[in-house]
Design a protein around this motif. Sequence first.
Motif, PDB file in Angstrom:
ATOM      1  N   THR A 247      37.631  38.712  55.074  1.00 50.10           N
ATOM      2  CA  THR A 247      38.542  37.849  55.826  1.00 50.10           C
ATOM      3  C   THR A 247      38.341  38.144  57.302  1.00 50.10           C
ATOM      4  N   GLU A 248      39.170  37.564  58.127  1.00 50.76           N
ATOM      5  CA  GLU A 248      39.056  37.797  59.559  1.00 50.76           C
ATOM      6  C   GLU A 248      39.268  39.265  59.908  1.00 50.76           C
ATOM      7  N   ASN A 249      40.105  39.950  59.135  1.00 53.52           N
ATOM      8  CA  ASN A 249      40.437  41.342  59.438  1.00 53.52           C
ATOM      9  C   ASN A 249      39.931  42.343  58.401  1.00 53.52           C
ATOM     10  N   ILE A 250      39.420  41.867  57.284  1.00 55.82           N
ATOM     11  CA  ILE A 250      39.024  42.782  56.205  1.00 55.82           C
ATOM     12  C   ILE A 250      37.604  42.496  55.736  1.00 55.82           C
ATOM     13  N   THR A 251      36.828  43.573  55.625  1.00 59.53           N
ATOM     14  CA  THR A 251      35.525  43.508  54.965  1.00 59.53           C
ATOM     15  C   THR A 251      35.534  44.555  53.856  1.00 59.53           C
ATOM     16  N   ASP A 252      35.549  44.090  52.604  1.00 57.31           N
ATOM     17  CA  ASP A 252      35.675  44.995  51.456  1.00 57.31           C
ATOM     18  C   ASP A 252      34.579  44.660  50.453  1.00 57.31           C
ATOM     19  N   THR A 253      33.397  45.235  50.672  1.00 55.93           N
ATOM     20  CA  THR A 253      32.242  44.902  49.835  1.00 55.93           C
ATOM     21  C   THR A 253      32.354  45.458  48.426  1.00 55.93           C
ATOM     22  N   GLU A 254      33.220  46.456  48.238  1.00 59.55           N
ATOM     23  CA  GLU A 254      33.375  47.083  46.928  1.00 59.55           C
ATOM     24  C   GLU A 254      34.608  46.575  46.180  1.00 59.55           C
ATOM     25  N   ASN A 255      35.330  45.647  46.821  1.00 59.08           N
ATOM     26  CA  ASN A 255      36.583  45.140  46.251  1.00 59.08           C
ATOM     27  C   ASN A 255      37.543  46.290  45.920  1.00 59.08           C
ATOM     28  N   LEU A 256      37.596  47.276  46.806  1.00 62.60           N
ATOM     29  CA  LEU A 256      38.458  48.437  46.591  1.00 62.60           C
ATOM     30  C   LEU A 256      39.937  48.090  46.723  1.00 62.60           C
ATOM     31  N   LEU A 257      40.222  47.098  47.534  1.00 63.13           N
ATOM     32  CA  LEU A 257      41.623  46.696  47.696  1.00 63.13           C
ATOM     33  C   LEU A 257      42.131  45.922  46.482  1.00 63.13           C
ATOM     34  N   GLY A 258      41.225  45.231  45.813  1.00 61.98           N
ATOM     35  CA  GLY A 258      41.607  44.503  44.598  1.00 61.98           C
ATOM     36  C   GLY A 258      42.791  43.573  44.802  1.00 61.98           C
ATOM     37  N   SER A 259      43.776  43.699  43.950  1.00 61.63           N
ATOM     38  CA  SER A 259      44.955  42.823  44.001  1.00 61.63           C
ATOM     39  C   SER A 259      45.866  43.145  45.182  1.00 61.63           C
ATOM     40  N   HIS A 260      45.576  44.248  45.887  1.00 58.14           N
ATOM     41  CA  HIS A 260      46.412  44.634  47.026  1.00 58.14           C
ATOM     42  C   HIS A 260      45.940  43.989  48.335  1.00 58.14           C
ATOM     43  N   ALA A 261      44.881  43.202  48.265  1.00 54.72           N
ATOM     44  CA  ALA A 261      44.311  42.611  49.483  1.00 54.72           C
ATOM     45  C   ALA A 261      45.334  41.766  50.236  1.00 54.72           C
ATOM     46  N   ALA A 262      46.094  40.961  49.520  1.00 58.44           N
ATOM     47  CA  ALA A 262      47.087  40.096  50.163  1.00 58.44           C
ATOM     48  C   ALA A 262      48.176  40.927  50.842  1.00 58.44           C
ATOM     49  N   LYS A 263      48.604  41.998  50.174  1.00 54.74           N
ATOM     50  CA  LYS A 263      49.630  42.884  50.741  1.00 54.74           C
ATOM     51  C   LYS A 263      49.133  43.533  52.026  1.00 54.74           C
ATOM     52  N   VAL A 264      47.890  43.968  52.024  1.00 57.06           N
ATOM     53  CA  VAL A 264      47.307  44.607  53.197  1.00 57.06           C
ATOM     54  C   VAL A 264      47.164  43.596  54.336  1.00 57.06           C
ATOM     55  N   THR A 265      46.769  42.371  53.980  1.00 55.12           N
ATOM     56  CA  THR A 265      46.641  41.317  54.982  1.00 55.12           C
ATOM     57  C   THR A 265      47.979  41.049  55.654  1.00 55.12           C
ATOM     58  N   ASP A 266      49.046  41.006  54.862  1.00 60.08           N
ATOM     59  CA  ASP A 266      50.396  40.803  55.418  1.00 60.08           C
ATOM     60  C   ASP A 266      50.782  41.961  56.339  1.00 60.08           C
TER      61      ASP A 266
END
Length: 221
Positions: free
Chosen positions: A30-49
Amino acid sequence: MWITANAYGDNSGDSSDSSSSSTDSGVTITENITDTENLLGSHAAKVTDAIAKTEKETGVHVHLLYLSSFNSQQKPEDWAATVMESMNPKPNTVMLAVASNDGNLVVVVSKNSDKWLLDNKTVDKLSEAAQQPLLENPPSWSGAATAMMDQIVKSKKASTSSSTVTVGIIIMGVVLVALVIIIVVMVVIRRRKEIKKDSKAELQDDIQETPRRARHSRRHE
């Protein structure tokens, strides 16, 4: 898991990546996240917020890099500095870079940041905050990001409080100086009035005493 934390406060960097996301490939970008390993998983939206909230509350732009490896012969902090310099950072940008396979974690603050954010103590606290969740079993990748952002908020509040206290002390000092000047001026004015009053009284006494002296002189004659 062993995570080596590195803090680098005198760099420049931000994010202006294309805004896209792909869960099928296991990559979150995303504009603020680069996660090539999908380590954030389902928490990506929470972190974006959390990133949006942090920027709103503190004016700090957060960029996250989650990679398997930095794939570089450079030191992690030097690698992160290079990445930051390759971007066109907004003022007050913080980047958290994590190499999950290498066990490296780096926090970088852009050069065009405010003094409180560039301070080495602030950067060290951000690095320590991000490191702690990754020492858990299993490591909390999203927790590293949110912990760092929580620390950004705390550091910003501490900086604001410190600035307020400093301004308060300066104002108090100015007020005290002004009061001293006023008191000195009042004392001088009062003293001058007393001197003038004493001089007038002495003059009146002299005027009244002159005829007496004249009469006394004539008697002796």
